[in-house]
Write a protein that holds these residues in place. Structure first.
Motif, mmCIF file in Angstrom:
data_model
loop_
_atom_site.group_PDB
_atom_site.id
_atom_site.type_symbol
_atom_site.label_atom_id
_atom_site.label_comp_id
_atom_site.label_asym_id
_atom_site.label_seq_id
_atom_site.Cartn_x
_atom_site.Cartn_y
_atom_site.Cartn_z
ATOM 1 N N TRP A 48 18.055 96.758 26.778
ATOM 2 C CA TRP A 48 17.009 96.198 27.644
ATOM 3 C C TRP A 48 16.813 94.713 27.353
ATOM 4 C CZ3 TRP A 48 14.450 99.073 31.384
ATOM 5 C CH2 TRP A 48 14.675 100.458 31.338
ATOM 6 N N LYS A 49 16.281 93.984 28.314
ATOM 7 C CA LYS A 49 16.006 92.561 28.180
ATOM 8 C C LYS A 49 14.858 92.182 29.111
ATOM 9 C CE LYS A 49 18.893 89.805 30.487
ATOM 10 N NZ LYS A 49 18.081 89.445 31.689
ATOM 11 N N GLY B 165 15.855 86.719 27.948
ATOM 12 C CA GLY B 165 16.578 87.267 26.818
ATOM 13 C C GLY B 165 15.904 88.480 26.222
ATOM 14 N N ASP B 166 15.763 88.474 24.896
ATOM 15 C CA ASP B 166 15.207 89.619 24.175
ATOM 16 C C ASP B 166 13.812 89.971 24.681
ATOM 17 O OD1 ASP B 166 17.499 89.641 22.689
ATOM 18 O OD2 ASP B 166 16.613 88.642 20.949
ATOM 19 N N VAL B 167 13.493 91.267 24.611
ATOM 20 C CA VAL B 167 12.205 91.752 25.094
ATOM 21 C C VAL B 167 11.052 91.172 24.285
ATOM 22 C CG1 VAL B 167 10.764 93.798 25.402
ATOM 23 C CG2 VAL B 167 13.206 93.890 25.988
ATOM 24 N N LYS B 168 10.055 90.669 24.989
ATOM 25 C CA LYS B 168 8.839 90.133 24.371
ATOM 26 C C LYS B 168 7.630 90.654 25.144
ATOM 27 C CE LYS B 168 11.083 85.820 22.923
ATOM 28 N NZ LYS B 168 11.074 84.342 23.027
ATOM 29 N N THR C 298 7.033 89.346 33.699
ATOM 30 C CA THR C 298 7.166 89.868 32.340
ATOM 31 C C THR C 298 7.708 91.295 32.360
ATOM 32 O OG1 THR C 298 4.809 90.436 32.435
ATOM 33 C CG2 THR C 298 5.393 88.389 31.309
ATOM 34 N N ASP C 299 8.414 91.645 33.427
ATOM 35 C CA ASP C 299 9.043 92.962 33.539
ATOM 36 C C ASP C 299 10.285 93.028 32.649
ATOM 37 O OD1 ASP C 299 7.123 93.285 35.465
ATOM 38 O OD2 ASP C 299 8.509 93.230 37.161
ATOM 39 N N ILE C 300 10.678 94.250 32.269
ATOM 40 C CA ILE C 300 11.905 94.427 31.495
ATOM 41 C C ILE C 300 12.955 95.118 32.368
ATOM 42 C CG2 ILE C 300 10.770 94.444 29.248
ATOM 43 C CD1 ILE C 300 10.993 97.506 29.245
ATOM 44 N N VAL C 301 14.221 94.746 32.147
ATOM 45 C CA VAL C 301 15.323 95.297 32.926
ATOM 46 C C VAL C 301 16.448 95.726 31.992
ATOM 47 C CG1 VAL C 301 14.802 93.879 34.950
ATOM 48 C CG2 VAL C 301 16.434 93.032 33.242
#
Length: 258
Positions: free
Chosen positions: A55-56, A61-64, A92-95
Motif C-alpha cells: 500500500w502507499k 509514497g509511504d503511508v502516513k 490522504t487516501d491510500i491505494v
C-alpha cells in the motif's frame, strides 16, 4: 460467464457469510489469515495484518496518517476529499502499489458515529488528479442515519445514492442489512470485464455492466459530468478512502481474475 460467476458467489461467498457471519466472535477463525478454502479458490492477502506492505499514499509514497493497530488498518480522519465550497484537497487516501483489472475483493470494515469512507477501484494517479474519486468508482461506506449532510438546497440527510453499499452516485441497493457504527460489516466487490457486483454481509446488493446504455445514462449525468475521466479506465489502483472520520479495515483478501 456472468451467470456462472454469480452462482459461484451465491454458493461460496453467501453461504460462508451465513455460516461464519459472526467472524469476530469465533475463536476458530483468525483475522488476516487465509483459510484453506480461500487458498484453494485463489485468494491472497491484500493486508498482512502487520504493516502497509503493498500500500502507499495516493499520488505519494509511504503511508502516513494511517496506522495498523492490533491487526486492523485504522484511518484517523485527518483528511478529506472536499471542503464546503467543493474544492478538492490534497487526498490522504491510500491505494495499492499494484494495478488490478479483473478481481474479486472482500474486506471487513467498521466506522465511527457519523463516519464516512469508501472502497474505490481502477483509480488513476498523476498530477492531473487530486483525489481517487475523480477516476475510480466507489463502494460507499457511511453512517446512513447520522451523517451530517446538508444538500445545496438545504435538505438534511443523505440521498439514497450516497448511502452504504451504493456504487456512489450511480447504483443503489433496493434492500440491505448493515450493522451500525462501531460494529463490523463484511463487503465484497466483483469486477469481471465490466460486469460488477456489490455484496454486503453475505447478500448481493445489485449488479451492473459498465458501458451499457443504462450505465452511460447514469455516468454522463449528475455528479460525474464534472469529472471526464470517471469510470473510464478498466485497470488501476484499489483504494481505501479517508473522508474526515475514523475508519477500520481488516481481512482484506483478493482474487485476481485475469
Amino acid at each position: 460467464m456472468k451467470k456462472i460467476v454469480s452462482i459461484f458467489l451465491v454458493t461460496i461467498y453467501g453461504m460462508c457469510m451465513v455460516a461464519c457471519g459472526s467472524r469476530s466472535s469465533s475463536t476458530e477463525v483468525k483475522d488476516n489469515v487465509l483459510t484453506e478454502e480461500e487458498k484453494a479458490e485463489g485468494y491472497t492477502l491484500l493486508f498482512n495484518g502487520k504493516d502497509f506492505t503493498g500500500w502507499k499514499m495516493f499520488n505519494g509514497g509511504d503511508v502516513k496518517g494511517w496506522q495498523v493497530e492490533d491487526g486492523v488498518i485504522v484511518g484517523y480522519g485527518n483528511g478529506g476529499d472536499v471542503i464546503a465550497d467543493t474544492t478538492i484537497k490534497v487526498s490522504t487516501d491510500i491505494v495499492t502499489v499494484k494495478n488490478y483489472h479483473n478481481f474479486q475483493i472482500k474486506w471487513d470494515w467498521k466506522i465511527g458515529a457519523q463516519g464516512n469512507s469508501g472502497f474505490l477501484y481502477h483509480v488513476q494517479e498523476g498530477p492531473k488528479y487530486k483525489a481517487p474519486f475523480e477516476t475510480g468508482p466507489e463502494y460507499q461506506l457511511i453512517d446512513d442515519d447520522n451523517y451530517p449532510w446538508v444538500s445545496e438546497t438545504g435538505k438534511e440527510g443523505l440521498e439514497d445514492w450516497q448511502k452504504t453499499g451504493c456504487n456512489y452516485a450511480m447504483y443503489v441497493p433496493e434492500t440491505k442489512q448493515v450493522n451500525p457504527p462501531g460494529e463490523w460489516n463484511s463487503s465484497m466487490v466483483l469486477y469481471k470485464d465490466g460486469y460488477v457486483e456489490h455484496w454486503l454481509n453475505g447478500e448481493k446488493l445489485f449488479s451492473f455492466q459498465e458501458g451499457s446504455e443504462d450505465w452511460k445514462m447514469r455516468r454522463y449525468s449528475g455528479k460525474w459530468e464534472a469529472f471526464p475521466d470517471y469510470g473510464i479506465s478498466t485497470t488501476g489502483k484499489l483504494c481505501f478512502q479517508d473522508h474526515g472520520s475514523k475508519v477500520y479495515f481488516k481481512n482484506v483478501k483478493i482474487k485476481d481474475l485475469d
